[in-house]
Scaffold this active site. Structure first.
Site, PDB file in Angstrom:
ATOM      1  N   CYS A  23      -4.357  34.763  -4.611  1.00 20.46           N
ATOM      2  CA  CYS A  23      -5.546  35.109  -5.409  1.00 20.46           C
ATOM      3  C   CYS A  23      -6.061  36.513  -5.129  1.00 20.46           C
ATOM      4  O   CYS A  23      -6.570  37.169  -6.040  1.00 20.46           O
ATOM      5  CB  CYS A  23      -6.626  34.061  -5.199  1.00 20.46           C
ATOM      6  SG  CYS A  23      -6.159  32.498  -5.986  1.00 20.46           S
TER       7      CYS A  23
ATOM      8  N   ASP B 196     -12.151  28.999  -5.792  1.00 16.49           N
ATOM      9  CA  ASP B 196     -11.111  28.269  -6.495  1.00 16.49           C
ATOM     10  C   ASP B 196     -11.761  26.914  -6.801  1.00 16.49           C
ATOM     11  O   ASP B 196     -12.225  26.234  -5.870  1.00 16.49           O
ATOM     12  CB  ASP B 196      -9.908  28.132  -5.548  1.00 16.49           C
ATOM     13  CG  ASP B 196      -8.587  28.017  -6.258  1.00 16.49           C
ATOM     14  OD1 ASP B 196      -8.409  28.638  -7.325  1.00 16.49           O
ATOM     15  OD2 ASP B 196      -7.698  27.313  -5.723  1.00 16.49           O
TER      16      ASP B 196
ATOM     17  N   ASP C  50     -12.392  33.507  -2.527  1.00 14.40           N
ATOM     18  CA  ASP C  50     -11.965  32.162  -2.123  1.00 14.40           C
ATOM     19  C   ASP C  50     -12.014  31.899  -0.618  1.00 14.40           C
ATOM     20  O   ASP C  50     -11.055  31.339  -0.044  1.00 14.40           O
ATOM     21  CB  ASP C  50     -10.534  31.888  -2.641  1.00 14.40           C
ATOM     22  CG  ASP C  50     -10.431  31.910  -4.155  1.00 14.40           C
ATOM     23  OD1 ASP C  50     -11.435  32.212  -4.815  1.00 14.40           O
ATOM     24  OD2 ASP C  50      -9.334  31.639  -4.676  1.00 14.40           O
TER      25      ASP C  50
ATOM     26  N   ALA D  13      -6.039  33.932  -0.839  1.00 10.04           N
ATOM     27  CA  ALA D  13      -5.034  34.345   0.130  1.00 10.04           C
ATOM     28  C   ALA D  13      -4.450  35.675  -0.340  1.00 10.04           C
ATOM     29  O   ALA D  13      -4.313  35.910  -1.536  1.00 10.04           O
ATOM     30  CB  ALA D  13      -3.921  33.288   0.229  1.00 10.04           C
TER      31      ALA D  13
ATOM     32  N   LYS E 265     -13.403  29.822 -10.665  1.00 18.34           N
ATOM     33  CA  LYS E 265     -12.173  30.057 -11.431  1.00 18.34           C
ATOM     34  C   LYS E 265     -11.209  28.910 -11.228  1.00 18.34           C
ATOM     35  O   LYS E 265     -11.392  28.103 -10.308  1.00 18.34           O
ATOM     36  CB  LYS E 265     -11.523  31.359 -10.969  1.00 18.34           C
ATOM     37  CG  LYS E 265     -11.011  31.266  -9.552  1.00 18.34           C
ATOM     38  CD  LYS E 265     -10.404  32.565  -9.115  1.00 18.34           C
ATOM     39  CE  LYS E 265      -9.937  32.475  -7.690  1.00 18.34           C
ATOM     40  NZ  LYS E 265      -8.872  31.474  -7.489  1.00 18.34           N
TER      41      LYS E 265
ATOM     42  N   GLU F  46      -3.223  28.141 -14.212  1.00 22.64           N
ATOM     43  CA  GLU F  46      -3.206  28.378 -12.753  1.00 22.64           C
ATOM     44  C   GLU F  46      -4.368  29.266 -12.319  1.00 22.64           C
ATOM     45  O   GLU F  46      -5.080  28.954 -11.372  1.00 22.64           O
ATOM     46  CB  GLU F  46      -1.859  28.996 -12.362  1.00 22.64           C
ATOM     47  CG  GLU F  46      -1.760  29.446 -10.904  1.00 22.64           C
ATOM     48  CD  GLU F  46      -1.970  28.327  -9.889  1.00 22.64           C
ATOM     49  OE1 GLU F  46      -3.101  28.177  -9.415  1.00 22.64           O
ATOM     50  OE2 GLU F  46      -1.009  27.631  -9.556  1.00 22.64           O
TER      51      GLU F  46
ATOM     52  N   HIS G 149      -6.171  20.769  -3.734  1.00 24.99           N
ATOM     53  CA  HIS G 149      -7.083  21.632  -2.968  1.00 24.99           C
ATOM     54  C   HIS G 149      -8.250  22.079  -3.834  1.00 24.99           C
ATOM     55  O   HIS G 149      -8.134  22.125  -5.064  1.00 24.99           O
ATOM     56  CB  HIS G 149      -6.330  22.859  -2.436  1.00 24.99           C
ATOM     57  CG  HIS G 149      -5.844  23.755  -3.538  1.00 24.99           C
ATOM     58  ND1 HIS G 149      -4.676  23.511  -4.242  1.00 24.99           N
ATOM     59  CD2 HIS G 149      -6.390  24.870  -4.101  1.00 24.99           C
ATOM     60  CE1 HIS G 149      -4.524  24.443  -5.165  1.00 24.99           C
ATOM     61  NE2 HIS G 149      -5.548  25.282  -5.119  1.00 24.99           N
TER      62      HIS G 149
ATOM     63  N   SER H  28      -1.783  22.896 -10.964  1.00 24.72           N
ATOM     64  CA  SER H  28      -1.170  23.478  -9.764  1.00 24.72           C
ATOM     65  C   SER H  28      -0.982  22.440  -8.657  1.00 24.72           C
ATOM     66  O   SER H  28      -0.353  22.729  -7.642  1.00 24.72           O
ATOM     67  CB  SER H  28      -2.022  24.633  -9.228  1.00 24.72           C
ATOM     68  OG  SER H  28      -3.156  24.157  -8.536  1.00 24.72           O
TER      69      SER H  28
ATOM     70  N   HIS I  14     -11.157  23.718  -8.917  1.00 23.52           N
ATOM     71  CA  HIS I  14     -10.246  22.981  -9.791  1.00 23.52           C
ATOM     72  C   HIS I  14     -10.761  21.597 -10.163  1.00 23.52           C
ATOM     73  O   HIS I  14     -11.342  20.899  -9.324  1.00 23.52           O
ATOM     74  CB  HIS I  14      -8.895  22.793  -9.089  1.00 23.52           C
ATOM     75  CG  HIS I  14      -8.153  24.063  -8.807  1.00 23.52           C
ATOM     76  ND1 HIS I  14      -7.984  25.068  -9.729  1.00 23.52           N
ATOM     77  CD2 HIS I  14      -7.504  24.480  -7.687  1.00 23.52           C
ATOM     78  CE1 HIS I  14      -7.270  26.044  -9.200  1.00 23.52           C
ATOM     79  NE2 HIS I  14      -6.974  25.725  -7.956  1.00 23.52           N
TER      80      HIS I  14
HETATM   81  C1  VGL Z   1      -4.946  30.179  -4.005  1.00 21.31           C
HETATM   82  C2  VGL Z   1      -3.024  28.928  -4.000  1.00 21.31           C
HETATM   83  C3  VGL Z   1      -3.577  28.043  -4.891  1.00 21.31           C
HETATM   84  C4  VGL Z   1      -5.690  31.364  -3.475  1.00 21.31           C
HETATM   85  C5  VGL Z   1      -5.505  29.315  -4.910  1.00 21.31           C
HETATM   86  O1  VGL Z   1      -6.947  31.353  -3.495  1.00 21.31           O
HETATM   87  O2  VGL Z   1      -5.045  32.327  -3.022  1.00 21.31           O
HETATM   88  N1  VGL Z   1      -3.702  29.993  -3.565  1.00 21.31           N
HETATM   89  N2  VGL Z   1      -4.819  28.257  -5.340  1.00 21.31           N
HETATM   90 ZN    ZN Z   2      -5.885  26.816  -6.429  1.00 27.72          ZN
END
Ligand code: VGL
Ligand code: ZN
Length: 190
Positions: free
Chosen positions: A139, A56, A14, A135, A100, A107, A75, A64, A58
């Site tokens: 993730c 990520d 990500d 992060a 993903k 989530e 996001h 989320s 979505h």
């Molecule tokens: C993530 C919060 C929401 C990540 C993804 O990639 O760590 N964190 N969606």
């Molecule tokens: Zn996310």
């Protein structure tokens, strides 16, 4: 120096515009890992080791998102500039992109959640993953723990990841959990 060998892969989690400063869900200093990862990518290319990069990814009504009752600002909405991988990340042309978080009702922090990554790694005879990305406390944590459960050996590249740190201790806690589960944390730039 990284010692990539046959059976290794590099997994980049990500590294997207929305998770970097200026994005919708910025990870502090998230952009600073790109230069580190580029060195690992170069080493992977040299060793002929495959590179996997997740996004990520979505739908706009993902559970989320705060407007849908979730904890996060909107996001990484599919096909928006915020969801794009950082343009300064020097991925090889044959890098495998894993999307993903596509199911609006799930989530899916982990790169292994509802994806075919484990199967693809198995087909490529991958036994050990080097992991970096964003992060650390979401993730990356979930992906590393799942990779260990799937039976892969996992090395986390400590300076190729950063935490959101909603609580200041979240990143350290994630490192402890991963260590307990069997990850090897390796330090510095290759
Ligand atoms: C993530 C919060 C929401 C990540 C993804 O990639 O760590 N964190 N969606
Ligand atoms: Zn996310």
């Amino acid at each position: 120096m990284p010692h990539f060998q046959v059976g290794d892969a590099l997994l980049i989690v990500d590294v997207q515009n929305d998770f970097c400063p200026g994005g919708a869900l910025p990870v502090p200093d998230g952009d600073t890992i790109v230069a580190v990862l580029n060195k690992w990518i170069a080493a992977a290319l040299q060793a002929n080791v495959p590179v996997y990069a997740s996004r990520d990814w979505h739908p706009s009504d993902h559970m989320s998102f705060a407007p849908h009752g979730g904890p996060w600002p909107v996001h990484c909405v599919q096909d928006t500039p915020g969801a794009a991988l950082r343009s300064d990340l020097q991925l090889p042309h044959d890098a495998v992109i894993i999307d993903k978080g596509i199911d609006p009702a799930d989530e899916a922090y982990s790169v292994f959640a509802n994806t075919d990554l484990a199967q693809r790694l198995g087909q490529a005879d991958v036994k050990r993953l080097r992991v970096g990305g964003l992060a650390l406390d979401y993730c990356v944590r979930a992906s590393v723990l799942d990779a260990l459960k799937e039976g892969f050996a996992v090395h986390l590249i400590a300076d190729a990841t950063r935490a959101v740190n909603i609580k200041p201790s979240d990143g350290d806690k994630a490192l402890d959990e991963m260590r307990e589960a069997g990850v090897i944390i390796e330090g510095t730039t290759p």
